[in-house]
Structures are given as structure tokens and as C-alpha cells.
Design a protein around this motif. Sequence first.
Motif, mmCIF file in Angstrom:
data_model
loop_
_atom_site.group_PDB
_atom_site.id
_atom_site.type_symbol
_atom_site.label_atom_id
_atom_site.label_comp_id
_atom_site.label_asym_id
_atom_site.label_seq_id
_atom_site.Cartn_x
_atom_site.Cartn_y
_atom_site.Cartn_z
ATOM 1 N N SER A 364 0.824 -1.216 0.000
ATOM 2 C CA SER A 364 0.000 0.000 0.000
ATOM 3 C C SER A 364 0.854 1.260 0.000
ATOM 4 O O SER A 364 0.499 2.262 -0.633
ATOM 5 N N MET A 365 2.002 1.217 0.676
ATOM 6 C CA MET A 365 2.897 2.375 0.673
ATOM 7 C C MET A 365 3.483 2.614 -0.733
ATOM 8 O O MET A 365 3.674 3.762 -1.143
ATOM 9 N N VAL A 366 3.740 1.523 -1.455
ATOM 10 C CA VAL A 366 4.217 1.652 -2.843
ATOM 11 C C VAL A 366 3.135 2.316 -3.693
ATOM 12 O O VAL A 366 3.421 3.202 -4.508
ATOM 13 N N LEU A 367 1.878 1.906 -3.496
ATOM 14 C CA LEU A 367 0.772 2.505 -4.237
ATOM 15 C C LEU A 367 0.616 3.983 -3.902
ATOM 16 O O LEU A 367 0.340 4.806 -4.778
ATOM 17 N N ILE A 368 0.794 4.325 -2.633
ATOM 18 C CA ILE A 368 0.693 5.728 -2.221
ATOM 19 C C ILE A 368 1.822 6.545 -2.852
ATOM 20 O O ILE A 368 1.603 7.666 -3.327
ATOM 21 N N ALA A 369 3.018 5.976 -2.890
ATOM 22 C CA ALA A 369 4.171 6.686 -3.446
ATOM 23 C C ALA A 369 4.020 6.918 -4.960
ATOM 24 O O ALA A 369 4.448 7.948 -5.482
ATOM 25 N N TYR A 370 3.419 5.958 -5.652
ATOM 26 C CA TYR A 370 3.230 6.074 -7.105
ATOM 27 C C TYR A 370 1.733 6.040 -7.433
ATOM 28 O O TYR A 370 1.298 5.321 -8.332
ATOM 29 N N PHE A 371 0.985 6.822 -6.706
ATOM 30 C CA PHE A 371 -0.473 6.768 -6.735
ATOM 31 C C PHE A 371 -1.042 6.970 -8.137
ATOM 32 O O PHE A 371 -1.858 6.164 -8.606
ATOM 33 N N GLU A 372 -0.634 8.015 -8.815
ATOM 34 C CA GLU A 372 -1.212 8.347 -10.122
ATOM 35 C C GLU A 372 -0.982 7.245 -11.150
ATOM 36 O O GLU A 372 -1.822 6.991 -12.008
ATOM 37 N N VAL A 373 0.147 6.566 -11.049
ATOM 38 C CA VAL A 373 0.499 5.541 -12.035
ATOM 39 C C VAL A 373 -0.132 4.190 -11.694
ATOM 40 O O VAL A 373 -0.682 3.505 -12.570
ATOM 41 N N LEU A 374 -0.088 3.794 -10.411
ATOM 42 C CA LEU A 374 -0.414 2.425 -10.027
ATOM 43 C C LEU A 374 -1.835 2.197 -9.533
ATOM 44 O O LEU A 374 -2.400 1.122 -9.753
ATOM 45 N N PHE A 375 -2.410 3.167 -8.861
ATOM 46 C CA PHE A 375 -3.671 2.927 -8.148
ATOM 47 C C PHE A 375 -4.775 2.423 -9.082
ATOM 48 O O PHE A 375 -5.337 1.339 -8.879
ATOM 49 N N GLY A 376 -5.105 3.191 -10.107
ATOM 50 C CA GLY A 376 -6.152 2.780 -11.038
ATOM 51 C C GLY A 376 -5.789 1.522 -11.801
ATOM 52 O O GLY A 376 -6.649 0.684 -12.086
ATOM 53 N N LEU A 377 -4.505 1.366 -12.128
ATOM 54 C CA LEU A 377 -4.042 0.201 -12.879
ATOM 55 C C LEU A 377 -4.254 -1.087 -12.090
ATOM 56 O O LEU A 377 -4.726 -2.095 -12.631
ATOM 57 N N VAL A 378 -3.901 -1.065 -10.805
ATOM 58 C CA VAL A 378 -4.063 -2.249 -9.953
ATOM 59 C C VAL A 378 -5.530 -2.645 -9.860
ATOM 60 O O VAL A 378 -5.878 -3.830 -9.976
ATOM 61 N N ILE A 379 -6.407 -1.657 -9.688
ATOM 62 C CA ILE A 379 -7.836 -1.946 -9.600
ATOM 63 C C ILE A 379 -8.349 -2.555 -10.902
ATOM 64 O O ILE A 379 -9.088 -3.542 -10.903
ATOM 65 N N GLN A 380 -7.929 -1.985 -12.032
ATOM 66 C CA GLN A 380 -8.392 -2.470 -13.333
ATOM 67 C C GLN A 380 -7.913 -3.890 -13.607
ATOM 68 O O GLN A 380 -8.688 -4.747 -14.059
ATOM 69 N N VAL A 381 -6.634 -4.154 -13.348
ATOM 70 C CA VAL A 381 -6.077 -5.489 -13.584
ATOM 71 C C VAL A 381 -6.787 -6.530 -12.720
ATOM 72 O O VAL A 381 -7.130 -7.625 -13.186
#
Length: 444
Positions: A364-381
Motif C-alpha cells: 500500500s505504501m508503494v501505491l501511495i508513493a506512485y499513486f497516479e500511475v499504479l492505483f487505477g491500474l491495480v484496480i483495473q487489472v
Amino acid sequence: MTATSRDSFKSRLGFVLAAAGAAIGLGNIWGFPTQAANNGGGAFLLVYLIVTIILALPALYAEIYIGNQFQRNPVESLKQACGEKFAKTGKNAGLIGLVGALMMLSFYTIVAGWMLAHSLSALALLFNATELSEWLASSSTLRNVIFTPIFILLTAGIIHQGVHGGIERWSTRLMPILLIMLIGLIIFILQQEGALEGVKLYLVPDFSQVTNPKLIISAMGQAFFSLAIGVGSMMVYGSYIKKDQQIGKLVVSIAVLDTLIAFVAGLLIIPALFVAQHAGQQVFADGKLIGEGQLIFQILPELFSSMGTIGIVVSFAFFALLSIAALTSTISSTEVPVAYFVEAKNVSRQKATWLMSSAVFIASMVLIAYFEVLFGLVIQVLTTILQPLMSLFYFIVVGWLWKKGNKLTDIATLKQDNSLKLLGFYLRYICPVLLVIVFINIAF
């Protein structure tokens, strides 16, 4: 650890409430109404119900059935179900599901932290702590870094107490509270001006949108995500009830309760957005929600605060409701890797709980650090690829690989149960074909 010495649910009600709690989360109360508002309202609701019946419900049955028959964690259950020839494939699929559970937790705990922060923001406002309230309600990396671990700790505190002492006990407490709060909030919102316009959008389908491939894919992803299918949560819960229970009735109870909550949540969120619009706030642009999922954090708190003290109380109750819904889901997802480490690696429940919670914290800390890139992508995948793919694998396991044939059909023949035989046929042939068609639509 043998199956007989495993911790388990002590009542059918406890299992249904815990499994329904796993399914009833932010996907129902936050995600579903947002998707409905963005995809034709009643049209999305209609397609969602159809997809739930023809695909999600059978997938839920297959997942719970596998776990119940083998009384083990998802990795071991799939390994045994696939037989010697495909044991490695089954094990790898189980591990992929475990990774899926961690993926879900990595973003889910962040969003759950938002809910918790907003509920405390309303509470702070009640006590005139205006600056604190504004900080809690404003999006920031610092707030994410503080509240995400808090939610992870809340989840771990319940999981480490065990299945009966932790999961079942807290599910039977939290679920009734969630239902009462949800009904109370709906009664309040529907009395506000503008609410009926939202009800009309929600309940009257635009049939021209029903065949829209994007709407169908969104509905499918929402159905699988809402029912927590494909990440092993339901499989591990199924393993905690006695073998050969009336799985069909239990599965229907879970699906009906989950779908009912999603439907009822739409009667809260969508009318609330129209109440805000009636009050002069911009909610839609070009037929879509402004900011989509983030909108409820921007529009609804402002709407509630404009109602005076009663509105602030409603705001607290609303976000507390979402926090409870999130907690019942993070509990089930965390149990998946915990059960695996307890049974496959002989790690104590307490150690496994904190080990997995630490892994979720890092992710979750990785997602917070790269929020714009990873957050939506992880949910979609997770929702449009991994969960449907895992469900397809469950159908193949139950219909084709289990004892080199269709286990349900074999049982149905022995019991002379035509309805079970029909279900076996449906899981073996129809469900895989339907899912493949959906994947072709996604690809093209």
C-alpha cells in the motif's frame, strides 16, 4: 494441522454474515452506485443483475464448493482438486489468487483509510475542531500514510483472534450495524429535495445502453469484485464450514444479501448526488460523474455540512458505514494468505497475521508513493482480468479436472438429483463459454 483441528465457523448464520461481509464492502456501497451513475443508471443495474445470476453466482458456488470439499486453504484446495497431473497448475492458480488478495488489500486499505478519516472529520467538526476536520477531509499523502496503517491494524486485530473468535464474532456484530445504518441514511436522504430524480435515473433503465460492451464489462467486473470472487476469500470461508453443507442455499443467501445491499446502496448514493445537484453543486458533466469515485468525498461532505448539526451527524454515520463495510472485506482478504501460511508453512496464526499485514503495508505504501500511475491500474487489472480469469479456472476445475471429470455431475448421478446435474452441466460448458466471450469483448 488436520481438517478436524482447524478453527471454523460455529453457525450457519455466522458463516453467511461473514461471507456476506466479505462480499459487502466498498464495491457495493461506494463502487456500485458510482458505476451505475456513470453507466446509464437503471441500464447498468439491469445488466449487473443479469451478469450476477448467469456468471457471478455460479462462480461463487464453484469457489465455495471447492474450499468446502477439501477443508483447506485455497492453494492446497486447488492443488488437490486438480489431481496429480495438474496439481502444480492448481497450486500456482491458488498462489495467483493469494497475490490477488494482496493486490486487493493494497488499494482497499488506502480507500478504507479515506472513509475512516472522513468519519473522524465529521466527528471533529461536531466538537468545533475545524482545522483538524479540514485536514482529515483533505486528500494528502500524509493522511494516507497515517490512516492506511490504522486500517491494516484494525484488520489484523480481528484476524489474529481466529475464525470463530475473530472473524465470526465481529461479522455478527458489524453486519447488523451496517444494515441499520444504511436503512436509516436512505430514509433521511429520500426525504430531501431532488432525491426522487436520482431514484428515477437509478431505477428506470435506458434499454439502448443495455447492449453496450463497455457497460457489460463494467457490470461484470463490478459483480465479481462485489462478491469477492477470484481471490480465494470465499474458498477459505467455505473451508471453515462442515463438509457437504447445503452449499447451494448458503451461496444464494450470500449473493442475495450482497446484491440487495448493492441495490439499496444505490438508493442512498445516487439520490444523495441529485440532492447535492439540486442544492446547486455540479455533479455531472457530459453525463458522467465529475471526479467519478472521488466525488463522494467532495460533494457529499459539503452537502451534509450545509444541513447543520444533523447533517454533520449524518456525514459521520455515512462514512462510518463505509468504514465498517471496508473492514468486513479486508478481514476476508487477509484471511486468504494467513490461512495458507498457517497450514502450508506451519506458522502460528499470530505470526502469519502480522507477516501478511506487513506485506500489505509495504504494498500500500508503494501505491501511495506512485499513486497516479499504479492505483487505477491495480484496480483495473484485478477486477477486469484477474478475478474473471480465476473464476474461469474454478469452472474448469469443477467441470473438467476434478477426478478427471465433472464432480458435480458424478454426485448428481449418485443422488439422482437432476437440478445438481443441470448445475454441473452449466458450470462445465456454459459458464466457461460466457466468460471467454466476455474476454474477447475486452480484447477487441
